[in-house]
Design a protein around this motif. Structure first.
Motif, PDB file in Angstrom:
ATOM      1  N   GLU A 174       0.832  -1.200   0.000  1.00  0.00           N
ATOM      2  CA  GLU A 174       0.000   0.000   0.000  1.00  0.00           C
ATOM      3  C   GLU A 174       0.870   1.254   0.000  1.00  0.00           C
ATOM      4  O   GLU A 174       0.565   2.240  -0.685  1.00  0.00           O
ATOM      5  N   LEU A 175       1.966   1.212   0.743  1.00  0.00           N
ATOM      6  CA  LEU A 175       2.889   2.350   0.749  1.00  0.00           C
ATOM      7  C   LEU A 175       3.543   2.534  -0.619  1.00  0.00           C
ATOM      8  O   LEU A 175       3.735   3.674  -1.077  1.00  0.00           O
ATOM      9  N   VAL A 176       3.890   1.447  -1.283  1.00  0.00           N
ATOM     10  CA  VAL A 176       4.508   1.544  -2.604  1.00  0.00           C
ATOM     11  C   VAL A 176       3.559   2.184  -3.605  1.00  0.00           C
ATOM     12  O   VAL A 176       3.952   3.058  -4.394  1.00  0.00           O
ATOM     13  N   VAL A 177       2.302   1.770  -3.590  1.00  0.00           N
ATOM     14  CA  VAL A 177       1.315   2.362  -4.500  1.00  0.00           C
ATOM     15  C   VAL A 177       1.221   3.869  -4.271  1.00  0.00           C
ATOM     16  O   VAL A 177       1.240   4.670  -5.217  1.00  0.00           O
ATOM     17  N   ALA A 178       1.139   4.274  -3.003  1.00  0.00           N
ATOM     18  CA  ALA A 178       1.045   5.697  -2.679  1.00  0.00           C
ATOM     19  C   ALA A 178       2.320   6.439  -3.075  1.00  0.00           C
ATOM     20  O   ALA A 178       2.273   7.583  -3.552  1.00  0.00           O
ATOM     21  N   ALA A 179       3.467   5.793  -2.888  1.00  0.00           N
ATOM     22  CA  ALA A 179       4.739   6.434  -3.217  1.00  0.00           C
ATOM     23  C   ALA A 179       4.887   6.655  -4.714  1.00  0.00           C
ATOM     24  O   ALA A 179       5.350   7.717  -5.152  1.00  0.00           O
ATOM     25  N   LEU A 180       4.521   5.669  -5.500  1.00  0.00           N
ATOM     26  CA  LEU A 180       4.607   5.822  -6.958  1.00  0.00           C
ATOM     27  C   LEU A 180       3.718   6.957  -7.438  1.00  0.00           C
ATOM     28  O   LEU A 180       4.097   7.742  -8.318  1.00  0.00           O
ATOM     29  N   ARG A 181       2.546   7.064  -6.835  1.00  0.00           N
ATOM     30  CA  ARG A 181       1.631   8.137  -7.204  1.00  0.00           C
ATOM     31  C   ARG A 181       2.217   9.504  -6.821  1.00  0.00           C
ATOM     32  O   ARG A 181       2.261  10.435  -7.625  1.00  0.00           O
ATOM     33  N   ALA A 182       2.698   9.613  -5.579  1.00  0.00           N
ATOM     34  CA  ALA A 182       3.236  10.883  -5.093  1.00  0.00           C
ATOM     35  C   ALA A 182       4.516  11.267  -5.828  1.00  0.00           C
ATOM     36  O   ALA A 182       4.717  12.436  -6.198  1.00  0.00           O
ATOM     37  N   HIS A 183       5.386  10.307  -6.071  1.00  0.00           N
ATOM     38  CA  HIS A 183       6.650  10.560  -6.775  1.00  0.00           C
ATOM     39  C   HIS A 183       6.379  11.004  -8.209  1.00  0.00           C
ATOM     40  O   HIS A 183       6.995  11.955  -8.706  1.00  0.00           O
ATOM     41  N   GLY A 184       5.432  10.326  -8.862  1.00  0.00           N
ATOM     42  CA  GLY A 184       5.102  10.683 -10.234  1.00  0.00           C
ATOM     43  C   GLY A 184       4.487  12.060 -10.356  1.00  0.00           C
ATOM     44  O   GLY A 184       4.827  12.840 -11.258  1.00  0.00           O
ATOM     45  N   ARG A 185       3.576  12.384  -9.449  1.00  0.00           N
ATOM     46  CA  ARG A 185       2.963  13.710  -9.475  1.00  0.00           C
ATOM     47  C   ARG A 185       3.998  14.795  -9.221  1.00  0.00           C
ATOM     48  O   ARG A 185       3.991  15.849  -9.871  1.00  0.00           O
ATOM     49  N   ALA A 186       4.904  14.553  -8.263  1.00  0.00           N
ATOM     50  CA  ALA A 186       5.932  15.542  -7.948  1.00  0.00           C
ATOM     51  C   ALA A 186       6.881  15.737  -9.132  1.00  0.00           C
ATOM     52  O   ALA A 186       7.351  16.846  -9.394  1.00  0.00           O
ATOM     53  N   ALA A 187       7.140  14.657  -9.853  1.00  0.00           N
ATOM     54  CA  ALA A 187       8.032  14.747 -11.010  1.00  0.00           C
ATOM     55  C   ALA A 187       7.475  15.677 -12.077  1.00  0.00           C
ATOM     56  O   ALA A 187       8.220  16.262 -12.866  1.00  0.00           O
ATOM     57  N   GLY A 188       6.151  15.832 -12.089  1.00  0.00           N
ATOM     58  CA  GLY A 188       5.531  16.752 -13.042  1.00  0.00           C
ATOM     59  C   GLY A 188       5.871  18.204 -12.764  1.00  0.00           C
ATOM     60  O   GLY A 188       5.806  19.049 -13.664  1.00  0.00           O
ATOM     61  N   GLY A 189       6.247  18.522 -11.528  1.00  0.00           N
ATOM     62  CA  GLY A 189       6.664  19.876 -11.182  1.00  0.00           C
ATOM     63  C   GLY A 189       8.161  19.912 -10.957  1.00  0.00           C
ATOM     64  O   GLY A 189       8.640  20.333  -9.915  1.00  0.00           O
ATOM     65  N   ARG A 190       8.904  19.440 -11.933  1.00  0.00           N
ATOM     66  CA  ARG A 190      10.341  19.198 -11.831  1.00  0.00           C
ATOM     67  C   ARG A 190      11.107  20.390 -11.268  1.00  0.00           C
ATOM     68  O   ARG A 190      10.878  21.522 -11.641  1.00  0.00           O
ATOM     69  N   ASP A 191      12.037  20.103 -10.347  1.00  0.00           N
ATOM     70  CA  ASP A 191      12.861  21.127  -9.688  1.00  0.00           C
ATOM     71  C   ASP A 191      14.294  20.668  -9.796  1.00  0.00           C
ATOM     72  O   ASP A 191      14.712  19.712  -9.147  1.00  0.00           O
ATOM     73  N   ASP A 192      15.078  21.337 -10.626  1.00  0.00           N
ATOM     74  CA  ASP A 192      16.463  20.941 -10.837  1.00  0.00           C
ATOM     75  C   ASP A 192      17.449  21.948 -10.259  1.00  0.00           C
ATOM     76  O   ASP A 192      18.594  22.035 -10.659  1.00  0.00           O
ATOM     77  N   THR A 193      17.010  22.726  -9.289  1.00  0.00           N
ATOM     78  CA  THR A 193      17.834  23.850  -8.851  1.00  0.00           C
ATOM     79  C   THR A 193      18.733  23.523  -7.679  1.00  0.00           C
ATOM     80  O   THR A 193      19.635  24.308  -7.372  1.00  0.00           O
ATOM     81  N   SER A 194      18.524  22.401  -6.983  1.00  0.00           N
ATOM     82  CA  SER A 194      19.235  22.202  -5.726  1.00  0.00           C
ATOM     83  C   SER A 194      20.533  21.441  -5.864  1.00  0.00           C
ATOM     84  O   SER A 194      21.290  21.320  -4.920  1.00  0.00           O
ATOM     85  N   ARG A 195      20.830  20.863  -7.018  1.00  0.00           N
ATOM     86  CA  ARG A 195      22.066  20.096  -7.137  1.00  0.00           C
ATOM     87  C   ARG A 195      22.845  20.559  -8.353  1.00  0.00           C
ATOM     88  O   ARG A 195      22.270  21.018  -9.310  1.00  0.00           O
TER      89      ARG A 195
END
Length: 247
Positions: free
Chosen positions: A226-247
């Motif tokens: 259940e955690l994996v399903v939620a993580a894939l969803r959250a990770h994928g959604r966050a990837a849509g607002g890509r932030d490449d400024t910190s590294r």
């Protein structure tokens, strides 16, 4: 890549959903992989529930997992499982069934020697760099740094309000991480904010009952899957607002 961390240092008191025996770990791993996890990380335990790096205990757990999943399987080498650095290296050297990778906490005494032994055995090394420790500085000066499988950037700040800032500070300490891939994750209240940051930065991450017992909405998780399903969803959604400024 989303790795599942099945049990960690959790105990039976943390809930029936935390797998501890080899059979329960294998069943939980199979469900998590079916849900989308691409690797498995586990803390092997003796029949009485104590974490152990003994060859027999590691062999039983790794064999049980491999009978159920075909993805890479990794184990901890945490000092809490074997506090004496010399004994820890000896334990690892004696492993008869080798995991695909093992995490080595770089701030712990003996980390360099444990990593050297793992590399000699052909086991991939996850360099565990914890926030709030001198792990990043030690790793920066290590001749083994370019040889590790990846850097496991572990944010130990459990506060959901500050965990992202702690994660960014840790990544800044790591710099280019000697060109090695970075897996970024948090724990407890910081698990989900850090996971979403990993998505925005395009980094691998992990999730599981080792890191958090709750879903993003605060409900108690019923399983690692259940955690994996939620993580894939959250990770994928966050990837849509890509932030490449910190590294």
């Amino acid at each position: 890549m989303v790795q599942v961390c099945l049990n960690g240092r959790r105990e039976g008191a943390d809930g029936m959903c935390v797998p501890l025996s080899p059979e329960a770990l294998a069943e939980s791993a199979a469900a998590a992989v079916a849900a989308g996890a691409t690797e498995v990380h586990v803390h092997p335990r003796t029949p009485c529930g104590r974490e152990s790096l003994s060859p027999r205990v590691v062999a039983v757990v790794v064999d049980a997992l491999r009978r159920r999943v075909s993805v890479p399987v990794g184990v901890t080498t945490g000092a809490w499982a074997e506090p004496d650095p010399v004994a820890r290296v000896s334990r690892v050297r004696a492993w008869s069934v080798l995991p695909d990778f093992a995490s080595v906490n770089w701030h712990e005494p003996g980390a360099q020697e444990v990593a050297e032994q793992l590399i000699a055995l052909g086991v991939g090394v996850e360099a565990g760099i914890w926030s709030g420790t001198d792990g990043a500085a030690r790793f920066a000066g290590s001749p083994l740094a370019p040889k590790v499988l990846r850097v496991l950037a572990e944010v130990t700040d459990p506060d959901p309000e500050t965990a992202e800032a702690s994660a960014r500070a840790l990544l800044a300490e790591l710099g280019d991480a000697h060109g090695r891939p970075v897996l970024l994750h948090g724990e407890e209240g910081g698990a989900w904010p850090v996971l979403r940051l990993a998505g925005r930065l395009g980094l691998a991450t992990r999730v599981g009952l080792e890191d958090t017992l709750v879903l993003p909405d605060g409900r108690r998780a019923r399983s690692n899957a259940e955690l994996v399903v939620a993580a894939l969803r959250a990770h994928g959604r966050a990837a849509g607002g890509r932030d490449d400024t910190s590294r």
